[in-house]
Design a protein around this motif. Structure first.
Motif, PDB file in Angstrom:
ATOM      1  N   VAL A  52      47.392  40.026  32.959  1.00  0.00           N
ATOM      2  CA  VAL A  52      47.997  40.762  31.844  1.00  0.00           C
ATOM      3  C   VAL A  52      47.131  41.943  31.426  1.00  0.00           C
ATOM      4  CG1 VAL A  52      49.132  38.672  31.015  1.00  0.00           C
ATOM      5  CG2 VAL A  52      46.913  39.323  30.066  1.00  0.00           C
ATOM      6  N   THR A  53      45.897  42.011  31.915  1.00  0.00           N
ATOM      7  CA  THR A  53      45.014  43.130  31.571  1.00  0.00           C
ATOM      8  C   THR A  53      45.076  44.266  32.583  1.00  0.00           C
ATOM      9  OG1 THR A  53      43.112  42.247  32.788  1.00  0.00           O
ATOM     10  CG2 THR A  53      43.426  41.477  30.520  1.00  0.00           C
ATOM     11  N   ASP A  54      45.741  44.044  33.706  1.00  0.00           N
ATOM     12  CA  ASP A  54      45.812  45.039  34.790  1.00  0.00           C
ATOM     13  C   ASP A  54      44.449  45.310  35.420  1.00  0.00           C
ATOM     14  OD1 ASP A  54      48.496  45.341  34.811  1.00  0.00           O
ATOM     15  OD2 ASP A  54      48.558  47.192  33.653  1.00  0.00           O
ATOM     16  N   MET A  55      43.441  44.532  35.081  1.00  0.00           N
ATOM     17  CA  MET A  55      42.159  44.681  35.760  1.00  0.00           C
ATOM     18  C   MET A  55      42.242  44.004  37.118  1.00  0.00           C
ATOM     19  SD  MET A  55      39.181  44.305  32.867  1.00  0.00           S
ATOM     20  CE  MET A  55      39.801  42.798  32.121  1.00  0.00           C
ATOM     21  N   ALA A  56      41.587  44.612  38.095  1.00  0.00           N
ATOM     22  CA  ALA A  56      41.687  44.106  39.459  1.00  0.00           C
ATOM     23  C   ALA A  56      40.400  44.399  40.190  1.00  0.00           C
ATOM     24  CB  ALA A  56      42.876  44.758  40.169  1.00  0.00           C
ATOM     25  N   VAL A  64      39.471  48.141  38.101  1.00  0.00           N
ATOM     26  CA  VAL A  64      38.095  47.827  37.757  1.00  0.00           C
ATOM     27  C   VAL A  64      38.032  46.361  37.352  1.00  0.00           C
ATOM     28  CG1 VAL A  64      37.601  50.179  36.999  1.00  0.00           C
ATOM     29  CG2 VAL A  64      38.403  48.517  35.334  1.00  0.00           C
ATOM     30  N   THR A  65      36.851  45.779  37.459  1.00  0.00           N
ATOM     31  CA  THR A  65      36.697  44.348  37.191  1.00  0.00           C
ATOM     32  C   THR A  65      36.306  44.046  35.745  1.00  0.00           C
ATOM     33  OG1 THR A  65      34.440  44.549  38.023  1.00  0.00           O
ATOM     34  CG2 THR A  65      36.105  43.806  39.568  1.00  0.00           C
ATOM     35  N   TRP A  66      35.750  45.007  35.054  1.00  0.00           N
ATOM     36  CA  TRP A  66      35.415  44.865  33.642  1.00  0.00           C
ATOM     37  C   TRP A  66      36.087  45.988  32.869  1.00  0.00           C
ATOM     38  CZ3 TRP A  66      29.422  44.182  34.433  1.00  0.00           C
ATOM     39  CH2 TRP A  66      29.172  42.863  34.813  1.00  0.00           C
ATOM     40  N   GLY A  67      36.479  45.694  31.637  1.00  0.00           N
ATOM     41  CA  GLY A  67      37.167  46.701  30.854  1.00  0.00           C
ATOM     42  C   GLY A  67      36.834  46.629  29.380  1.00  0.00           C
ATOM     43  N   LEU A 381      32.189  51.378  37.657  1.00  0.00           N
ATOM     44  CA  LEU A 381      33.227  50.603  38.338  1.00  0.00           C
ATOM     45  C   LEU A 381      34.342  51.488  38.876  1.00  0.00           C
ATOM     46  CD1 LEU A 381      33.527  47.565  35.892  1.00  0.00           C
ATOM     47  CD2 LEU A 381      32.299  47.679  38.061  1.00  0.00           C
ATOM     48  N   MET A 382      34.534  52.648  38.290  1.00  0.00           N
ATOM     49  CA  MET A 382      35.596  53.543  38.734  1.00  0.00           C
ATOM     50  C   MET A 382      35.193  54.366  39.948  1.00  0.00           C
ATOM     51  SD  MET A 382      37.111  54.788  35.047  1.00  0.00           S
ATOM     52  CE  MET A 382      38.465  55.697  35.791  1.00  0.00           C
ATOM     53  N   PHE A 383      33.904  54.322  40.314  1.00  0.00           N
ATOM     54  CA  PHE A 383      33.418  55.121  41.442  1.00  0.00           C
ATOM     55  C   PHE A 383      32.585  54.239  42.366  1.00  0.00           C
ATOM     56  CE2 PHE A 383      34.104  57.878  37.843  1.00  0.00           C
ATOM     57  CZ  PHE A 383      34.910  58.877  38.398  1.00  0.00           C
ATOM     58  N   PRO A 384      33.243  53.476  43.243  1.00  0.00           N
ATOM     59  CA  PRO A 384      32.506  52.586  44.165  1.00  0.00           C
ATOM     60  C   PRO A 384      31.539  53.359  45.041  1.00  0.00           C
ATOM     61  CG  PRO A 384      34.865  52.114  44.170  1.00  0.00           C
ATOM     62  CD  PRO A 384      34.688  53.387  43.403  1.00  0.00           C
ATOM     63  N   VAL A 393      41.120  53.283  38.645  1.00  0.00           N
ATOM     64  CA  VAL A 393      41.742  53.770  37.422  1.00  0.00           C
ATOM     65  C   VAL A 393      41.837  52.597  36.450  1.00  0.00           C
ATOM     66  CG1 VAL A 393      43.055  55.607  38.526  1.00  0.00           C
ATOM     67  CG2 VAL A 393      44.051  53.326  38.348  1.00  0.00           C
ATOM     68  N   TYR A 394      41.838  52.914  35.167  1.00  0.00           N
ATOM     69  CA  TYR A 394      41.888  51.837  34.181  1.00  0.00           C
ATOM     70  C   TYR A 394      42.466  52.347  32.870  1.00  0.00           C
ATOM     71  CZ  TYR A 394      40.378  48.436  30.688  1.00  0.00           C
ATOM     72  OH  TYR A 394      40.355  47.544  29.665  1.00  0.00           O
ATOM     73  N   PHE A 395      43.468  51.634  32.350  1.00  0.00           N
ATOM     74  CA  PHE A 395      44.028  51.896  31.031  1.00  0.00           C
ATOM     75  C   PHE A 395      44.221  50.538  30.356  1.00  0.00           C
ATOM     76  CE2 PHE A 395      45.478  55.442  33.648  1.00  0.00           C
ATOM     77  CZ  PHE A 395      45.064  56.528  32.887  1.00  0.00           C
TER      78      PHE A 395
END
Length: 444
Positions: A52-56, A64-67, A381-384, A393-395
């Motif tokens: 439900v957080t759209d984190m992946a 991204v894994t943390w948000g 996390l956004m730039f491996p 990407v993360y929102f």
């Protein structure tokens, strides 16, 4: 015997404990209503999981894994650390006029630390994993940053609660006023076996415990920063300065939170004597100073990634912050730190810092620290680095916002309930008798 003036002062400082207005009931109902929405969001995440957080994970999911949960954790943990640092300094220096501020700091440190720990539990996805973390702690603490983080938060809760309990035991023992029925239970529990000669000893213990709190801030307080600093594959995380950045960001967040809380208490409950203008003047100076220190730490953290010889991953992060997708948030956070700091400095140099100026600056700086804490989590996390993955990407989703903000509202709810159960009183002559008076009465 207490004089009429002392009795009036006692009653004034006990206003938060003795008075329950219609406005208070309205605020309580509003917070409970939001708490219901918050509970629904929690149940929704527990039912469907972190999806439900759209984190992946990195890769084709481009996530991204943390948000927001970890970014908010950084803010709450830092705010708790800053609050306990301020309370510890007041206790260690024995600043009697700031005793109420110390009590507020102890209480907010406990609440903020619990909020931080709860966000860690939520980010685990399945709360029962906490049991495994605790069971495996003796072995994982040797190599796991998460185990270090759990240790830090637990220690922060324990020491701040201990300091709060000790100061309450002392003040309850000195009080010569009858408290409301709802406040007598903690009074009786915390004064079991109390004797009049114990008060001065507790004051001395609080002084040395305050020194211990200051030592805790500059040592164990770096642990949440180390959690990121040991992640070698990510230039945005890896580095020796991460612990310093966490501490220097947490102190202005804690000072700002206590300034807003103290001002609200002063206005609502007519506590101008217990929370005078001079206190907000000094809080404004401290806020400006530590915000400047935080900016210096951020500058030293950021500059190595700007130069041409920086690794590719660090350069990508710097470009994103300066010109790219994260630039709006980055420059907004810096502006929210720089301009209030300059305003506080200008007002201090040319005129007296008023409580209102300090409160407005505190709110702006707290928001700036919150944005930067979240960026610090997301940027690497956004730039491996060294992996054939696309930029993430993360929102934050609605569920994340409701849960993250809900933790704050639940913390506020806990605070306004507790001020009706325990006294926000001073230790010397405001709602309690001073240690010298207590000793004289015992000798008599």
């Amino acid at each position: 015997m207490a004089t009429d003036q002392e009795t009036f002062a006692e009653q004034t400082v006990l206003n938060p404990l003795t008075s329950i207005s219609k406005k208070y009931i309205a605020v309580l109902i509003a917070l409970l209503a939001f708490g219901a929405i918050y509970a629904e969001a929690l149940v929704h995440q527990l039912r469907y999981g972190l999806v439900v957080t759209d984190m992946a994970s990195w890769g084709t999911q481009a996530g991204v894994t943390w948000g927001l949960y970890i970014g908010a954790f950084e803010w709450y943990a830092g705010s708790a650390l800053g609050s306990i640092a301020l309370a510890g300094y007041i206790r260690f220096r024995g600043i009697d006029d700031y005793e109420m501020l110390a009590r507020l700091g102890e209480l907010w440190a406990v609440i903020a630390a619990i909020c931080a720990s709860f966000l860690i539990v939520i980010d685990l996805g399945r709360p029962e994993r906490v049991i495994y973390v605790m069971e495996s702690w003796p072995t994982t603490v040797q190599h796991s940053p998460l185990a270090w983080d759990v240790t830090f938060v637990t220690m922060l809760i324990v020491v701040s609660t201990t300091m709060l309990a000790m100061s309450l035991r002392r003040d309850y023992g000195w009080m010569d006023v009858e408290l409301p029925l709802r406040a007598r239970i903690p009074q009786k529990l915390l004064t079991v076996g109390y004797s009049p000669t114990e008060g001065p000893k507790l004051t001395s213990m609080l002084k040395y415990m305050g020194a211990g709190m200051l030592l805790l801030v500059v040592t164990a307080g770096m642990v949440p920063g180390w959690l990121f600093g040991v992640v070698g594959p990510q230039p945005g995380y890896y580095g020796k300065i991460q612990g310093v950045v966490f501490i220097t960001g947490g102190i202005p967040a804690g000072i700002g939170a206590l300034t807003v809380i103290a001002y609200a208490m002063r206005r609502i409950y007519d506590l101008e004597d217990a929370l005078p203008d001079s206190m907000f003047f000094n809080l404004g100076k401290a806020l400006g100073l530590f915000t400047f220190v935080y900016l210096i730490a951020l500058f030293n953290q950021f500059m190595p990634m700007v130069f041409p010889m920086a690794p590719l991953g660090g350069a990508s992060i710097a470009d994103a912050m300066l010109y790219g997708a994260l630039s709006t948030y980055f420059w907004t956070s810096i502006a929210l730190l720089v301009f209030p700091m300059l305003a506080l400095t200008w007002v201090y140099v040319y005129r007296t810092i008023t409580p209102e100026v300090t409160v407005v600056a505190s709110m702006i700086i707290m928001f700036g620290v919150f944005i930067k804490k979240n960026l610090a989590v997301l940027e690497p996390l956004m730039f491996p680095v060294g992996l054939p993955y696309e930029h993430g990407v993360y929102f934050p989703t609605t569920v994340e916002w409701v849960i993250s903000l809900g933790v704050l509202f639940v913390g506020i709810l806990a605070f306004i309930v507790l001020i009706k159960i325990i006294p926000m009183c001073s230790g010397t002559g405001v709602c309690c008798r001073s240690s010298d008076e207590s000793i004289e009465e015992v000798e008599a």
